[in-house]
Design a protein around this motif. Structure first.
Motif, mmCIF file in Angstrom:
data_model
loop_
_atom_site.group_PDB
_atom_site.id
_atom_site.type_symbol
_atom_site.label_atom_id
_atom_site.label_comp_id
_atom_site.label_asym_id
_atom_site.label_seq_id
_atom_site.Cartn_x
_atom_site.Cartn_y
_atom_site.Cartn_z
ATOM 1 N N GLN A 161 0.832 -1.184 0.000
ATOM 2 C CA GLN A 161 0.000 0.000 0.000
ATOM 3 C C GLN A 161 0.871 1.240 0.000
ATOM 4 N N PRO A 162 0.391 2.378 -0.546
ATOM 5 C CA PRO A 162 1.167 3.624 -0.489
ATOM 6 C C PRO A 162 1.289 4.116 0.939
ATOM 7 N N GLN A 163 2.501 4.502 1.349
ATOM 8 C CA GLN A 163 2.766 4.913 2.727
ATOM 9 C C GLN A 163 2.813 6.426 2.813
ATOM 10 N N PRO A 164 2.052 7.049 3.719
ATOM 11 C CA PRO A 164 2.123 8.500 3.927
ATOM 12 C C PRO A 164 3.390 8.856 4.671
ATOM 13 N N GLU A 165 3.773 10.138 4.563
ATOM 14 C CA GLU A 165 4.943 10.608 5.296
ATOM 15 C C GLU A 165 4.635 10.609 6.781
ATOM 16 N N VAL A 166 5.627 10.172 7.571
ATOM 17 C CA VAL A 166 5.449 10.096 9.023
ATOM 18 C C VAL A 166 6.021 11.342 9.658
ATOM 19 N N PHE A 168 7.593 14.035 12.473
ATOM 20 C CA PHE A 168 8.612 13.876 13.512
ATOM 21 C C PHE A 168 7.996 13.506 14.852
ATOM 22 N N ALA A 169 6.769 13.969 15.090
ATOM 23 C CA ALA A 169 6.104 13.700 16.371
ATOM 24 C C ALA A 169 5.805 12.227 16.569
ATOM 25 N N ALA A 170 5.923 11.417 15.508
ATOM 26 C CA ALA A 170 5.630 9.990 15.654
ATOM 27 C C ALA A 170 6.763 9.234 16.313
ATOM 28 N N ILE A 171 7.946 9.849 16.427
ATOM 29 C CA ILE A 171 9.109 9.148 16.988
ATOM 30 C C ILE A 171 8.891 8.741 18.442
ATOM 31 N N PRO A 172 8.337 9.621 19.337
ATOM 32 C CA PRO A 172 8.142 9.177 20.718
ATOM 33 C C PRO A 172 7.260 7.959 20.829
ATOM 34 N N LEU A 186 8.922 -10.146 25.279
ATOM 35 C CA LEU A 186 10.330 -9.779 25.123
ATOM 36 C C LEU A 186 11.249 -10.979 25.250
ATOM 37 N N ASP A 187 10.788 -12.010 25.948
ATOM 38 C CA ASP A 187 11.612 -13.203 26.137
ATOM 39 C C ASP A 187 11.514 -14.174 24.975
ATOM 40 N N MET A 188 10.690 -13.811 23.955
ATOM 41 C CA MET A 188 10.515 -14.750 22.847
ATOM 42 C C MET A 188 11.805 -14.901 22.045
ATOM 43 N N PRO A 189 12.037 -16.074 21.471
ATOM 44 C CA PRO A 189 13.220 -16.253 20.615
ATOM 45 C C PRO A 189 13.092 -15.431 19.344
ATOM 46 N N VAL A 190 14.202 -14.892 18.875
ATOM 47 C CA VAL A 190 14.225 -13.995 17.709
ATOM 48 C C VAL A 190 14.800 -14.742 16.516
ATOM 49 N N ASP A 191 14.135 -14.578 15.359
ATOM 50 C CA ASP A 191 14.633 -15.172 14.124
ATOM 51 C C ASP A 191 15.753 -14.285 13.581
ATOM 52 N N PRO A 192 16.975 -14.794 13.455
ATOM 53 C CA PRO A 192 18.089 -13.949 13.004
ATOM 54 C C PRO A 192 17.905 -13.424 11.583
ATOM 55 N N ASN A 193 17.061 -14.054 10.792
ATOM 56 C CA ASN A 193 16.840 -13.618 9.410
ATOM 57 C C ASN A 193 15.726 -12.594 9.282
ATOM 58 N N GLU A 194 15.040 -12.275 10.396
ATOM 59 C CA GLU A 194 13.940 -11.313 10.331
ATOM 60 C C GLU A 194 14.489 -9.895 10.239
ATOM 61 N N PRO A 195 13.932 -9.031 9.378
ATOM 62 C CA PRO A 195 14.433 -7.649 9.248
ATOM 63 C C PRO A 195 14.204 -6.842 10.509
ATOM 64 N N THR A 196 15.090 -5.868 10.787
ATOM 65 C CA THR A 196 15.010 -5.025 11.977
ATOM 66 C C THR A 196 14.587 -3.621 11.596
ATOM 67 N N TYR A 197 14.164 -2.866 12.590
ATOM 68 C CA TYR A 197 13.748 -1.481 12.359
ATOM 69 C C TYR A 197 14.965 -0.571 12.331
ATOM 70 N N CYS A 198 14.779 0.624 11.700
ATOM 71 C CA CYS A 198 15.928 1.476 11.385
ATOM 72 C C CYS A 198 16.539 2.136 12.601
ATOM 73 N N LEU A 199 15.726 2.540 13.583
ATOM 74 C CA LEU A 199 16.257 3.278 14.743
ATOM 75 C C LEU A 199 16.598 2.360 15.912
ATOM 76 N N ASP A 212 11.869 7.035 9.025
ATOM 77 C CA ASP A 212 13.126 7.082 8.279
ATOM 78 C C ASP A 212 14.007 8.261 8.696
ATOM 79 N N ASN A 213 13.555 9.047 9.680
ATOM 80 C CA ASN A 213 14.327 10.204 10.120
ATOM 81 C C ASN A 213 15.332 9.786 11.173
ATOM 82 N N PRO A 214 16.655 9.832 10.934
ATOM 83 C CA PRO A 214 17.660 9.354 11.936
ATOM 84 C C PRO A 214 17.729 10.236 13.152
ATOM 85 N N ASP A 215 17.180 11.460 13.157
ATOM 86 C CA ASP A 215 17.211 12.322 14.333
ATOM 87 C C ASP A 215 16.010 12.102 15.232
#
Length: 215
Positions: A161-166, A168-172, A186-199, A212-215
């Motif tokens: 689907q087309p993604q709207p711009e997020v 800055f206030a969405a970061i918190p 949080l204690d669940m086992p993690v799949d090492p091949n699963e993609p991670t989030y950017c921040l 996608d904003n690194p700040d």
């Protein structure tokens, strides 16, 4: 309860001991007095015999010596009776000591058996708790696998689907969402091949907000 029972039985067995000891000691003292009186009489007769031995007729000498020997024999009998009473008194006390040692040995054996039974019971409880814990872990793994499949399906749907711009206030919201996950998730086992989030550089834990904003 076991300690009180052993103590009660042992005290009951000691009930007549003081009376028996007092009787034996009284008899020994009486025999000692008789022996001392005979020894004094022997000393008196011996002194008279030595003084008058030269003037005594032969018949009286013989009678006096026989009397002194009879007194010595009686004194020896008193001494033997005292020894027998002393042995009897010793065996009487020793019998109670042996019974006390036997009761203590049985009591210690009972304590060891109770300790072993308690350890066995604790081991069984720990084994049961371990099995229950393994079952819960297995359930969490199945739940985690199902959640991972759902998250992957949702991400594929979002990508299509087309993604709207997020803003800055969405970061918190990212940190808030991450910090309020249940501990079992949080204690669940993690799949090492699963993609991670950017921040946060972590995999998806339920519903996530991407930025996608690194700040």
């Amino acid at each position: 309860m076991a300690t009180a029972l052993y103590l009660e039985h042992y005290l009951d067995s000691l009930e007549n001991l003081p009376t028996e000891l007092q009787r034996n000691f009284t008899l020994m003292r009486d025999l000692d007095h008789r022996a001392q009186d005979l020894l004094k009489e022997i000393d008196r007769l011996s002194s008279e015999y030595l003084k008058n031995v030269r003037s005594m007729p032969p018949e009286k000498k013989t009678n006096t010596l026989e009397e002194i020997q009879e007194m010595f024999g009686k004194t020896r009998e008193f001494g033997d009776d005292k020894v027998q009473l002393a042995i009897q008194t010793y065996e009487l006390v020793d019998k109670h000591i042996r019974r006390l040692d036997s009761d203590l040995a049985r009591f210690e054996a009972e304590l060891k058996d109770k300790a072993l039974n308690s350890q066995s019971s604790d081991s069984e409880k720990k084994s049961k708790r371990g099995k229950d814990k393994d079952k819960r872990k297995s359930g969490r793994r199945r739940t985690a696998s199902s959640d991972d499949d759902n998250c992957k399906s949702a991400r594929k749907k979002l990508k299509s689907q087309p993604q709207p711009e997020v803003p800055f206030a969405a970061i918190p919201a990212l940190s808030i969402t991450i910090n309020h996950h249940p501990s079992d998730v949080l204690d669940m086992p993690v799949d090492p091949n699963e993609p991670t989030y950017c921040l946060c550089h972590q995999v998806s834990y339920g519903e996530m907000i991407g930025c996608d904003n690194p700040d």
